[in-house]
Design a protein around this motif. Structure first.
Motif, PDB file in Angstrom:
ATOM      1  N   PRO A  73      32.022  43.739  31.523  1.00 37.45           N
ATOM      2  CA  PRO A  73      32.832  42.787  31.651  1.00 37.45           C
ATOM      3  C   PRO A  73      34.208  42.571  30.852  1.00 37.45           C
ATOM      4  CG  PRO A  73      30.946  42.023  30.649  1.00 37.45           C
ATOM      5  CD  PRO A  73      30.748  43.505  30.940  1.00 37.45           C
ATOM      6  N   VAL A 169      40.315  33.298  33.047  1.00 30.14           N
ATOM      7  CA  VAL A 169      39.146  33.892  33.363  1.00 30.14           C
ATOM      8  C   VAL A 169      38.212  32.623  33.590  1.00 30.14           C
ATOM      9  CG1 VAL A 169      39.373  35.873  31.892  1.00 30.14           C
ATOM     10  CG2 VAL A 169      38.322  33.823  30.924  1.00 30.14           C
ATOM     11  N   GLU A 170      37.149  32.756  34.318  1.00 35.41           N
ATOM     12  CA  GLU A 170      36.184  32.101  34.719  1.00 35.41           C
ATOM     13  C   GLU A 170      35.037  32.090  33.281  1.00 35.41           C
ATOM     14  OE1 GLU A 170      35.585  29.686  36.939  1.00 35.41           O
ATOM     15  OE2 GLU A 170      36.544  30.158  38.766  1.00 35.41           O
ATOM     16  N   ASN A 173      31.481  34.098  33.990  1.00 36.38           N
ATOM     17  CA  ASN A 173      31.254  35.369  34.382  1.00 36.38           C
ATOM     18  C   ASN A 173      32.338  36.291  33.920  1.00 36.38           C
ATOM     19  OD1 ASN A 173      33.550  34.911  36.215  1.00 36.38           O
ATOM     20  ND2 ASN A 173      31.888  34.810  38.007  1.00 36.38           N
ATOM     21  N   SER A 174      33.442  35.706  33.241  1.00 37.80           N
ATOM     22  CA  SER A 174      34.593  36.352  32.645  1.00 37.80           C
ATOM     23  C   SER A 174      35.863  37.155  33.541  1.00 37.80           C
ATOM     24  CB  SER A 174      34.068  37.382  31.685  1.00 37.80           C
ATOM     25  OG  SER A 174      33.491  36.816  30.413  1.00 37.80           O
ATOM     26  N   ASN A 175      35.374  36.894  34.824  1.00 39.18           N
ATOM     27  CA  ASN A 175      36.373  37.319  36.060  1.00 39.18           C
ATOM     28  C   ASN A 175      37.609  36.555  35.572  1.00 39.18           C
ATOM     29  OD1 ASN A 175      34.261  38.988  37.097  1.00 39.18           O
ATOM     30  ND2 ASN A 175      33.545  37.706  38.512  1.00 39.18           N
ATOM     31  N   ILE A 177      40.815  35.104  37.341  1.00 39.32           N
ATOM     32  CA  ILE A 177      41.307  34.241  38.622  1.00 39.32           C
ATOM     33  C   ILE A 177      42.670  34.270  38.784  1.00 39.32           C
ATOM     34  CG2 ILE A 177      38.835  33.308  38.611  1.00 39.32           C
ATOM     35  CD1 ILE A 177      40.300  30.751  37.554  1.00 39.32           C
TER      36      ILE A 177
END
Length: 274
Positions: A73, A169-170, A173-175, A177
């Motif tokens: 991640p 990031v979210e 989940n560290s994605n 966005i």
């Protein structure tokens, strides 16, 4: 002395009030975050390929993923802008042209359609890996923020690390966005009517500014060629340079590093850069 202390106290109170105001504005209030395209390039990608994909996707910047940490991640190690890659290419092309002393040879005019064609013909520039550009400090550091962080936190990131954009990031989940750009923050601040400091900036007209002491102002004249202006942007590591009229010394506009995008869009502009 008493008046000086009182003035300092008022100034401190004003600064504290401004900080508290900004610290109550959440990142989520900045529009356009989730509408931005999240693109990533890898450290092993060629510069020419990174330029091509960013141009094709019409994005101004991309995350840099470390090829040795795929699947993790926290694999992102930096952030690169299309304009930065282009300015680096221009710098390398300028060096090459100075070495061979044939900047506008007929052979070059016939074989080079544009900057991408030039990079294809000169693989020592075009096939440089994105990861190798880290040593030139071409990347922005990867410092993400969450939607619950505040505008004051984002402004600190911009000023302390001289960032052009901040990934969002979210937290779950560290994605990534989306991104917050300096332009988006400025638009939000300009909506803050009723605050004297903001209103004072918003009411100023660009044409009111003059450059009487031009020795202390970084600028180019309107009759200079475009390659000189882009070279200044790269050499000084700045985002824009003022353009002034040589005769009147008045400001007539500015050239931004993002304008280097036009070299990809208009092939004749690259061919006639001198």
């Amino acid at each position: 002395m008493a008046e000086s202390n009182q003035t300092q106290c008022i100034a401190m109170d004003s600064a504290t009030a401004l900080q508290r105001y900004l610290d109550h504005i959440p990142v989520s209030s900045i529009s356009g975050i989730k509408s931005s395209v999240v693109l990533e390039v890898k450290t092993g990608d060629f510069v020419k390929d990174a330029l091509r994909i960013m141009f094709k996707k019409n994005v101004a910047s991309a995350l840099i993923a470390d090829v040795s940490t795929d699947g993790f991640p926290d694999r992102f190690i930096g952030f690169v802008h299309l304009s930065s890659l282009l300015l680096w290419c221009i710098q390398e092309i300028r060096k090459l042209e100075n070495e061979i002393e044939c900047i506008e040879s007929e052979k070059t005019k016939e074989t080079v359609c544009g900057i991408m064609g030039f990079l294809e013909q000169n693989p020592h520039i075009g096939q440089t890996k994105v990861g190798e550009l880290g040593k030139t400090f071409l990347w922005d550091p990867y410092f993400p923020v969450g939607m619950r962080d505040t505008l004051f936190h984002v402004l600190l990131m911009f000023s302390k690390h001289r960032l052009q954009a901040v990934p969002v990031v979210e937290l779950s989940n560290s994605n990534v966005i989306g991104f917050i750009t300096q332009t988006a923050v400025i638009h939000l601040l300009l909506e803050s009517s009723g605050l004297e400091w903001f209103d004072g900036i918003a009411d100023k007209v660009i044409s009111d500014f003059r450059f009487d002491n031009e020795e202390h102002v970084l600028h180019v004249y309107g009759d200079q060629n475009i390659i000189e202006a882009f070279y200044i942007l790269w050499n000084k590591q700045i985002g824009a340079v003022a353009v002034t009229d040589r005769g009147s010394k008045r400001l007539i506009g500015c050239l931004r590093n993002s304008d280097a995008y036009l070299l990809l869009e208009k092939e004749d502009l690259f061919q006639n850069r001198k």
